[in-house]
Design a protein around this motif. Structure first.
Motif, PDB file in Angstrom:
ATOM      1  N   GLU A  72      20.756  25.352  -6.371  1.00  0.00           N
ATOM      2  CA  GLU A  72      21.389  26.536  -5.797  1.00  0.00           C
ATOM      3  C   GLU A  72      22.687  26.094  -5.123  1.00  0.00           C
ATOM      4  O   GLU A  72      22.700  25.093  -4.391  1.00  0.00           O
ATOM      5  CB  GLU A  72      20.436  27.117  -4.751  1.00  0.00           C
ATOM      6  CG  GLU A  72      20.737  28.515  -4.345  1.00  0.00           C
ATOM      7  CD  GLU A  72      19.675  29.017  -3.361  1.00  0.00           C
ATOM      8  OE1 GLU A  72      20.068  29.430  -2.263  1.00  0.00           O
ATOM      9  OE2 GLU A  72      18.464  28.953  -3.695  1.00  0.00           O
ATOM     10  N   TYR A  73      23.771  26.836  -5.375  1.00  0.00           N
ATOM     11  CA  TYR A  73      25.039  26.512  -4.701  1.00  0.00           C
ATOM     12  C   TYR A  73      24.995  27.073  -3.284  1.00  0.00           C
ATOM     13  O   TYR A  73      24.674  28.245  -3.091  1.00  0.00           O
ATOM     14  CB  TYR A  73      26.219  27.094  -5.489  1.00  0.00           C
ATOM     15  CG  TYR A  73      27.528  26.976  -4.744  1.00  0.00           C
ATOM     16  CD1 TYR A  73      28.022  25.720  -4.355  1.00  0.00           C
ATOM     17  CD2 TYR A  73      28.264  28.109  -4.404  1.00  0.00           C
ATOM     18  CE1 TYR A  73      29.204  25.609  -3.660  1.00  0.00           C
ATOM     19  CE2 TYR A  73      29.461  28.004  -3.702  1.00  0.00           C
ATOM     20  CZ  TYR A  73      29.924  26.748  -3.334  1.00  0.00           C
ATOM     21  OH  TYR A  73      31.094  26.631  -2.630  1.00  0.00           O
ATOM     22  N   LEU A  74      25.313  26.214  -2.290  1.00  0.00           N
ATOM     23  CA  LEU A  74      25.240  26.648  -0.894  1.00  0.00           C
ATOM     24  C   LEU A  74      26.608  27.031  -0.334  1.00  0.00           C
ATOM     25  O   LEU A  74      26.855  28.181  -0.006  1.00  0.00           O
ATOM     26  CB  LEU A  74      24.634  25.552  -0.030  1.00  0.00           C
ATOM     27  CG  LEU A  74      23.202  25.115  -0.403  1.00  0.00           C
ATOM     28  CD1 LEU A  74      22.755  23.960   0.498  1.00  0.00           C
ATOM     29  CD2 LEU A  74      22.230  26.291  -0.289  1.00  0.00           C
ATOM     30  N   TYR A  75      27.523  26.055  -0.243  1.00  0.00           N
ATOM     31  CA  TYR A  75      28.833  26.334   0.382  1.00  0.00           C
ATOM     32  C   TYR A  75      29.792  25.189   0.089  1.00  0.00           C
ATOM     33  O   TYR A  75      29.391  24.108  -0.350  1.00  0.00           O
ATOM     34  CB  TYR A  75      28.688  26.512   1.904  1.00  0.00           C
ATOM     35  CG  TYR A  75      28.194  25.271   2.612  1.00  0.00           C
ATOM     36  CD1 TYR A  75      29.099  24.352   3.186  1.00  0.00           C
ATOM     37  CD2 TYR A  75      26.829  24.986   2.692  1.00  0.00           C
ATOM     38  CE1 TYR A  75      28.637  23.190   3.807  1.00  0.00           C
ATOM     39  CE2 TYR A  75      26.373  23.839   3.306  1.00  0.00           C
ATOM     40  CZ  TYR A  75      27.275  22.935   3.866  1.00  0.00           C
ATOM     41  OH  TYR A  75      26.832  21.799   4.460  1.00  0.00           O
ATOM     42  N   HIS A  82      28.374  21.915  -1.760  1.00  0.00           N
ATOM     43  CA  HIS A  82      26.991  21.545  -1.443  1.00  0.00           C
ATOM     44  C   HIS A  82      26.000  22.354  -2.270  1.00  0.00           C
ATOM     45  O   HIS A  82      26.146  23.567  -2.420  1.00  0.00           O
ATOM     46  CB  HIS A  82      26.722  21.720   0.058  1.00  0.00           C
ATOM     47  CG  HIS A  82      27.507  20.752   0.882  1.00  0.00           C
ATOM     48  ND1 HIS A  82      27.008  19.524   1.239  1.00  0.00           N
ATOM     49  CD2 HIS A  82      28.779  20.819   1.357  1.00  0.00           C
ATOM     50  CE1 HIS A  82      27.946  18.870   1.927  1.00  0.00           C
ATOM     51  NE2 HIS A  82      29.018  19.641   2.005  1.00  0.00           N
ATOM     52  N   PHE A  83      25.021  21.620  -2.820  1.00  0.00           N
ATOM     53  CA  PHE A  83      23.988  22.219  -3.672  1.00  0.00           C
ATOM     54  C   PHE A  83      22.616  21.833  -3.137  1.00  0.00           C
ATOM     55  O   PHE A  83      22.469  20.793  -2.495  1.00  0.00           O
ATOM     56  CB  PHE A  83      24.119  21.696  -5.109  1.00  0.00           C
ATOM     57  CG  PHE A  83      25.416  22.058  -5.762  1.00  0.00           C
ATOM     58  CD1 PHE A  83      25.516  23.199  -6.541  1.00  0.00           C
ATOM     59  CD2 PHE A  83      26.554  21.255  -5.601  1.00  0.00           C
ATOM     60  CE1 PHE A  83      26.716  23.537  -7.159  1.00  0.00           C
ATOM     61  CE2 PHE A  83      27.756  21.587  -6.213  1.00  0.00           C
ATOM     62  CZ  PHE A  83      27.834  22.726  -6.993  1.00  0.00           C
ATOM     63  N   MET A  84      21.611  22.658  -3.484  1.00  0.00           N
ATOM     64  CA  MET A  84      20.252  22.362  -3.015  1.00  0.00           C
ATOM     65  C   MET A  84      19.256  22.589  -4.145  1.00  0.00           C
ATOM     66  O   MET A  84      19.345  23.573  -4.883  1.00  0.00           O
ATOM     67  CB  MET A  84      19.902  23.271  -1.835  1.00  0.00           C
ATOM     68  CG  MET A  84      18.532  23.004  -1.256  1.00  0.00           C
ATOM     69  SD  MET A  84      18.169  24.167   0.084  1.00  0.00           S
ATOM     70  CE  MET A  84      17.931  25.679  -0.836  1.00  0.00           C
ATOM     71  N   VAL A  85      18.292  21.660  -4.247  1.00  0.00           N
ATOM     72  CA  VAL A  85      17.199  21.846  -5.209  1.00  0.00           C
ATOM     73  C   VAL A  85      16.235  22.849  -4.571  1.00  0.00           C
ATOM     74  O   VAL A  85      15.725  22.598  -3.477  1.00  0.00           O
ATOM     75  CB  VAL A  85      16.477  20.510  -5.467  1.00  0.00           C
ATOM     76  CG1 VAL A  85      15.367  20.693  -6.497  1.00  0.00           C
ATOM     77  CG2 VAL A  85      17.479  19.452  -5.925  1.00  0.00           C
ATOM     78  N   PRO A  86      16.013  24.021  -5.210  1.00  0.00           N
ATOM     79  CA  PRO A  86      15.274  25.094  -4.535  1.00  0.00           C
ATOM     80  C   PRO A  86      13.882  24.682  -4.053  1.00  0.00           C
ATOM     81  O   PRO A  86      13.493  25.040  -2.952  1.00  0.00           O
ATOM     82  CB  PRO A  86      15.173  26.196  -5.602  1.00  0.00           C
ATOM     83  CG  PRO A  86      16.292  25.916  -6.553  1.00  0.00           C
ATOM     84  CD  PRO A  86      16.485  24.432  -6.542  1.00  0.00           C
ATOM     85  N   ASN A 109      24.387  30.968  -3.479  1.00  0.00           N
ATOM     86  CA  ASN A 109      22.997  31.298  -3.857  1.00  0.00           C
ATOM     87  C   ASN A 109      22.786  31.434  -5.373  1.00  0.00           C
ATOM     88  O   ASN A 109      21.661  31.640  -5.810  1.00  0.00           O
ATOM     89  CB  ASN A 109      22.471  32.557  -3.149  1.00  0.00           C
ATOM     90  CG  ASN A 109      22.611  32.432  -1.637  1.00  0.00           C
ATOM     91  OD1 ASN A 109      23.330  33.187  -1.007  1.00  0.00           O
ATOM     92  ND2 ASN A 109      21.952  31.425  -1.079  1.00  0.00           N
ATOM     93  N   ASP A 110      23.867  31.303  -6.182  1.00  0.00           N
ATOM     94  CA  ASP A 110      23.668  31.277  -7.638  1.00  0.00           C
ATOM     95  C   ASP A 110      23.094  29.914  -8.031  1.00  0.00           C
ATOM     96  O   ASP A 110      23.419  28.897  -7.425  1.00  0.00           O
ATOM     97  CB  ASP A 110      24.993  31.471  -8.374  1.00  0.00           C
ATOM     98  CG  ASP A 110      25.264  32.948  -8.658  1.00  0.00           C
ATOM     99  OD1 ASP A 110      24.452  33.784  -8.198  1.00  0.00           O
ATOM    100  OD2 ASP A 110      26.279  33.245  -9.317  1.00  0.00           O
ATOM    101  N   VAL A 111      22.261  29.935  -9.094  1.00  0.00           N
ATOM    102  CA  VAL A 111      21.680  28.671  -9.576  1.00  0.00           C
ATOM    103  C   VAL A 111      22.551  28.130 -10.703  1.00  0.00           C
ATOM    104  O   VAL A 111      22.967  28.878 -11.595  1.00  0.00           O
ATOM    105  CB  VAL A 111      20.225  28.883 -10.048  1.00  0.00           C
ATOM    106  CG1 VAL A 111      19.685  27.630 -10.726  1.00  0.00           C
ATOM    107  CG2 VAL A 111      19.352  29.253  -8.846  1.00  0.00           C
TER     108      VAL A 111
END
Lengths: 186, 321
Positions: A72-75, A82-86, A109-111
């Motif tokens: 997920e793209y954060l900011y 910055h990205f996060m593994v959901p 919040n887009d994947v």
């Protein structure tokens, strides 16, 4: 891990010239009386260079620790995206080189798919379609849905796309990220 | 197991059978005798780049194994028949090649091989052309020498160019790690990786191979005074379909070539396998003047049916067998 020529296949990630590369179009070539080769179209994942390489049957090539993960793209903090593994909440920061053209279509919040080499992001691939809000465009011409003609519109990510004349500021648009073209109102 | 089904459609298997019947009818009309020689042999092919599958034979279950080899072509056995007075013969059957698997390769495949008494390579090309046109319904097949095709497709003059320059030409197209001095290696690479894909537009016989690639063909002097092999290959749609020779009949030269192959195998670290001395004896007994050719039947069927992969024209591939 090293791969021998007969283990090469589409999508395999290997190290060549110090860079991780991916294999496309793997073909076995063996003239009746000649030596066997595996001919591969290679793509360098760092530079994007595409070229052809052929491997003798007794050659081997080192595998590259490359994997694609949905995140997920954060900011954007001004330097890193910055990205996060959901599921695990692991976070990764990718620089502008790794993100490349995908930056134009990244919405919070887009994947999207982040390619990791030795656990560092080296490429970001967004979905084929993305929905983004128009932040700036000339006022729309009402009822002009059938006529041709287009105008530029700036989207929430800063990307500028050509849109039909009836589009208004605040509209949500569906964009094809492969061509960068307007598809429809969302 | 859910993967019990054949890789080819039943419709394609009907078409395959019809092509088999066309081939057999052609040879019956030409009064060429069908033979079926042994697939399992005590000797193996000498070519360095053709790898035989080995099989352990035991006289009884507890006996020690005798190593045998599945034939990679029926050439040696058919020449022994020719020397024994068989007259013109053909064979259509399974042959085996280790390590060959891909879109156009299956380790077990159907080869059509035939020999015509009193023919040279030119007469035999006419014969191949008649059969292939019959099956594929294509027009006349162009003929072009090995040197001419290098000039036409790569603007390379094989009489002038050095091995290092050949390597440079190759690297402009495809990157490769190879022994820089292996001239035939570079020629083979250019042929298989660069020229063959350019042969898609029209079927072509490539003739007059370099003498260093003669395999079991006679060597002759061409009109330019160069030594060339009386060898041809047929390419249809850029696919290598057949390989033929005006056959070597000199037993001493045959012995030398077998030994030269064995030496190359040793240098390349490839397995040393028993050479077929009975072939040399057969030539000493008298192989009649003849020309012979081997044709990949599965590839012929692929071309006839416009198949993309060999699996579409054979009932079960190696991985499904």
């Amino acid at each position: 891990m090293a791969y021998s020529a007969n283990q090469l296949k589409n999508g395999l990630k290997v190290m060549l010239e110090g860079d991780p590369c991916t294999m496309q179009d793997v073909e076995f070539v063996k003239p009746g009386k000649g030596q066997a080769f595996t001919r591969v179209k290679m793509r360098n994942l760092m530079t994007g260079r595409v070229w052809e390489r052929t491997f003798k049957s007794n050659e081997s090539v080192e595998g590259a620790d490359v994997m694609d993960r949905d995140m997920e793209y954060l900011y954007f903090d001004g330097e890193l995206y910055h990205f996060m593994v959901p599921v695990t909440f692991e976070q990764y920061g990718a620089d502008a080189t790794a993100v490349g053209d995908a930056a134009k279509w990244l919405k919070e919040n887009d994947v999207c798919m982040v390619t990791l080499w030795n656990d560092n992001p080296i490429a970001v691939t967004v979905g084929n379609f993305v929905e983004l809000e128009v932040t700036e465009t000339d006022p729309g011409i009402k009822g002009d849905t059938a006529q041709g003609g287009s105008k530029p519109a700036t989207l929430a990510t800063g990307a500028v796309v050509k849109v039909p004349l009836f589009i208004e500021q605040g509209d949500i648009l569906k964009i094809d990220t492969r061509s960068g073209e307007y598809v429809s109102r969302a | 197991m859910s993967d019990w089904k054949p890789t080819a459609s039943v419709e394609n298997l009907h078409k395959r059978a019809a092509i088999f019947a066309d081939i057999r009818r052609y040879f019956a009309e030409q009064q060429v005798l069908e033979v079926d020689t042994a697939v399992l042999s005590q000797c193996a092919v000498s070519d360095p780049f053709i790898d035989s599958l080995d099989v352990a034979f035991r006289g009884h279950p507890d006996a020690s194994a005798e190593m045998c080899y599945l034939q990679t072509s029926p050439e040696y056995a058919m020449k022994r028949l020719l020397a024994a007075g068989s007259g013109s013969i053909y064979q259509m059957g399974k042959v085996f090649r280790n390590g060959e698997e891909g879109r156009y390769h299956n380790p077990e495949f159907t080869m059509l091989e035939w020999y015509r008494l009193g023919f040279d390579d030119k007469n035999l090309m006419d014969d191949v052309e008649r059969l292939v046109r019959l099956v594929l319904g294509i027009g006349p097949i162009r003929r072009c020498t090995y040197a001419e095709i290098f000039m036409e497709k790569l603007e390379v003059d094989l009489q002038e160019i050095s091995t290092a320059q050949l390597a440079d030409v190759m690297r402009q197209h495809v990157e490769v790690n190879m022994d820089p001095d292996d001239r035939d290696g570079w020629l083979n690479l250019l042929m298989s990786h660069v020229i063959e894909p350019l042969l898609k537009e029209e079927p072509v016989f490539i003739t007059d191979y370099p003498a260093s690639q003669s395999a079991l063909a006679r060597i002759k002097t061409n009109t330019d005074g160069q030594l060339t092999a009386s060898r041809f290959e047929l390419f249809v749609n850029g696919i290598e379909l057949a390989n033929g020779y005006h056959e070597l009949t000199d037993p001493t030269e045959q012995q030398h070539r077998l030994e030269a192959d064995q030496r190359s195998r040793k240098q390349l670290g490839l397995p040393q396998r028993p050479l077929e001395q009975r072939l040399v004896s057969a030539l000493a007994g008298g192989l009649p003047d003849c020309a012979g050719v081997a044709l990949g039947v599965d590839r012929l069927i692929m071309l006839a049916l416009q198949a993309e992969h060999i699996e579409e024209v054979i009932p079960f591939t190696f991985r499904n067998a």
